[in-house]
Design an enzyme around this catalytic site. Structure first.
Site, PDB file in Angstrom:
ATOM      1  N   CYS A   4       0.848  -1.201   0.000  1.00 54.79           N
ATOM      2  CA  CYS A   4       0.000   0.000   0.000  1.00 54.79           C
ATOM      3  C   CYS A   4       0.881   1.248   0.000  1.00 54.79           C
ATOM      4  CB  CYS A   4      -0.916   0.002   1.223  1.00 54.79           C
ATOM      5  SG  CYS A   4      -1.806   1.554   1.448  1.00 54.79           S
ATOM      6  N   ASP A  30      -0.735  16.162  -2.258  1.00 48.43           N
ATOM      7  CA  ASP A  30      -1.064  15.223  -3.332  1.00 48.43           C
ATOM      8  C   ASP A  30      -0.020  15.355  -4.441  1.00 48.43           C
ATOM      9  OD1 ASP A  30      -3.968  13.697  -4.214  1.00 48.43           O
ATOM     10  OD2 ASP A  30      -2.475  14.084  -5.791  1.00 48.43           O
ATOM     11  N   HIS A  46      -4.285   1.200   8.365  1.00 51.66           N
ATOM     12  CA  HIS A  46      -4.764   0.831   7.029  1.00 51.66           C
ATOM     13  C   HIS A  46      -6.203   0.331   7.125  1.00 51.66           C
ATOM     14  CE1 HIS A  46      -4.410  -0.554   2.822  1.00 51.66           C
ATOM     15  NE2 HIS A  46      -5.349  -1.397   3.239  1.00 51.66           N
ATOM     16  N   GLY A  93     -14.441   6.463  -8.123  1.00 49.32           N
ATOM     17  CA  GLY A  93     -13.165   6.743  -8.777  1.00 49.32           C
ATOM     18  C   GLY A  93     -11.971   6.603  -7.854  1.00 49.32           C
ATOM     19  N   HIS A  98      -6.643   2.832   0.538  1.00 54.09           N
ATOM     20  CA  HIS A  98      -6.376   3.127   1.959  1.00 54.09           C
ATOM     21  C   HIS A  98      -7.188   4.389   2.193  1.00 54.09           C
ATOM     22  CE1 HIS A  98      -3.181   3.686   5.378  1.00 54.09           C
ATOM     23  NE2 HIS A  98      -4.106   4.637   5.535  1.00 54.09           N
ATOM     24  N   HIS A 100      -8.847   7.781   2.683  1.00 53.34           N
ATOM     25  CA  HIS A 100      -8.185   9.093   2.741  1.00 53.34           C
ATOM     26  C   HIS A 100      -9.193  10.185   2.453  1.00 53.34           C
ATOM     27  CE1 HIS A 100      -7.805   7.481  -1.371  1.00 53.34           C
ATOM     28  NE2 HIS A 100      -8.016   8.730  -1.776  1.00 53.34           N
ATOM     29  N   HIS A 102      -9.478  14.162   0.915  1.00 54.87           N
ATOM     30  CA  HIS A 102      -8.816  15.206   0.141  1.00 54.87           C
ATOM     31  C   HIS A 102      -9.182  16.562   0.744  1.00 54.87           C
ATOM     32  CE1 HIS A 102      -7.837  12.635  -3.432  1.00 54.87           C
ATOM     33  NE2 HIS A 102      -8.862  11.941  -2.978  1.00 54.87           N
TER      34      HIS A 102
HETATM   35  P1  AMP Z   1      -8.416   8.751  -4.887  1.00 57.53           P
HETATM   36  O1  AMP Z   1      -8.731   8.883  -6.340  1.00 57.53           O
HETATM   37  O2  AMP Z   1      -9.466   9.349  -4.004  1.00 57.53           O
HETATM   38  O3  AMP Z   1      -8.061   7.319  -4.507  1.00 57.53           O
HETATM   39  O4  AMP Z   1      -7.136   9.660  -4.642  1.00 57.53           O
HETATM   40  C1  AMP Z   1      -5.845   9.170  -4.466  1.00 57.53           C
HETATM   41  C2  AMP Z   1      -4.941  10.370  -4.508  1.00 57.53           C
HETATM   42  O5  AMP Z   1      -3.657   9.996  -4.041  1.00 57.53           O
HETATM   43  C3  AMP Z   1      -4.753  10.944  -5.924  1.00 57.53           C
HETATM   44  O6  AMP Z   1      -5.167  12.322  -5.920  1.00 57.53           O
HETATM   45  C4  AMP Z   1      -3.257  10.774  -6.182  1.00 57.53           C
HETATM   46  O7  AMP Z   1      -2.701  11.845  -6.919  1.00 57.53           O
HETATM   47  C5  AMP Z   1      -2.689  10.696  -4.773  1.00 57.53           C
HETATM   48  N1  AMP Z   1      -1.446   9.965  -4.658  1.00 57.53           N
HETATM   49  C6  AMP Z   1      -1.174   8.717  -5.136  1.00 57.53           C
HETATM   50  N2  AMP Z   1       0.086   8.375  -4.813  1.00 57.53           N
HETATM   51  C7  AMP Z   1       0.624   9.403  -4.128  1.00 57.53           C
HETATM   52  C8  AMP Z   1       1.901   9.645  -3.518  1.00 57.53           C
HETATM   53  N3  AMP Z   1       2.883   8.736  -3.567  1.00 57.53           N
HETATM   54  N4  AMP Z   1       2.102  10.833  -2.888  1.00 57.53           N
HETATM   55  C9  AMP Z   1       1.109  11.754  -2.839  1.00 57.53           C
HETATM   56  N5  AMP Z   1      -0.114  11.587  -3.374  1.00 57.53           N
HETATM   57  C10 AMP Z   1      -0.357  10.425  -4.015  1.00 57.53           C
HETATM   58 ZN    ZN Z   2      -2.410   1.401   3.643  1.00 55.45          ZN
END
Ligand code: AMP
Ligand code: ZN
Length: 113
Positions: A4, A30, A46, A93, A98, A100, A102
């Site tokens: 992850c 991000d 997680h 989408g 994991h 999160h 925004h």
């Molecule tokens: P979601 O579409 O809600 O799953 O958003 C996942 C977010 O995580 C996206 O906006 C990605 O740009 C961001 N993301 C993925 N990998 C990383 C990373 N290594 N560092 C920072 N942001 C990330």
């Molecule tokens: Zn995780």
């Protein structure tokens, strides 16, 4: 969780621009920002999807929102306004499995959809 990406950020085995760290949550910029301020706030545990958050896990949600308020003030968008949102499951989408939240701001945000 071994494969992850967000757990690796928590472990500091991959780099991230961390802007906030508390007992149970951590937040970082991000990598593909959709707004001038785009921070991802995650529980250190997680968990995925939202349905897997049990009553004990749910107490993290106030910490997520308190972190969002702190970061918004630090980033200077507390007065102009911001959005806090989460995606869960295929139709949302969601890309990273994991849970999160925004934090988006720094510009006029359009309709959700
Ligand atoms: P979601 O579409 O809600 O799953 O958003 C996942 C977010 O995580 C996206 O906006 C990605 O740009 C961001 N993301 C993925 N990998 C990383 C990373 N290594 N560092 C920072 N942001 C990330
Ligand atoms: Zn995780």
């Amino acid at each position: 969780m071994a494969d992850c990406v967000f757990c690796k950020i928590i472990d500091k085995t991959i780099p991230a621009d961390i802007v906030f760290e508390g007992d149970n949550v951590i937040a970082f910029r991000d990598i593909n920002p959709k707004a001038p301020v785009h921070v991802v706030i995650i529980p250190k545990k997680h968990i995925n999807p939202l349905e897997d958050m049990d009553e004990e896990d749910i107490v993290m949600i106030p910490e997520i929102y308190m972190a969002a308020r702190t970061i918004a003030a630090d980033e200077g968008i507390d007065v102009s306004g911001y959005r806090v949102l989460t995606n869960t499951g295929p139709d949302s989408g969601q890309e990273v499995e994991h849970m999160h939240w925004h934090l988006l701001g720094g510009r006029l945000l359009g309709d959700i959809g």
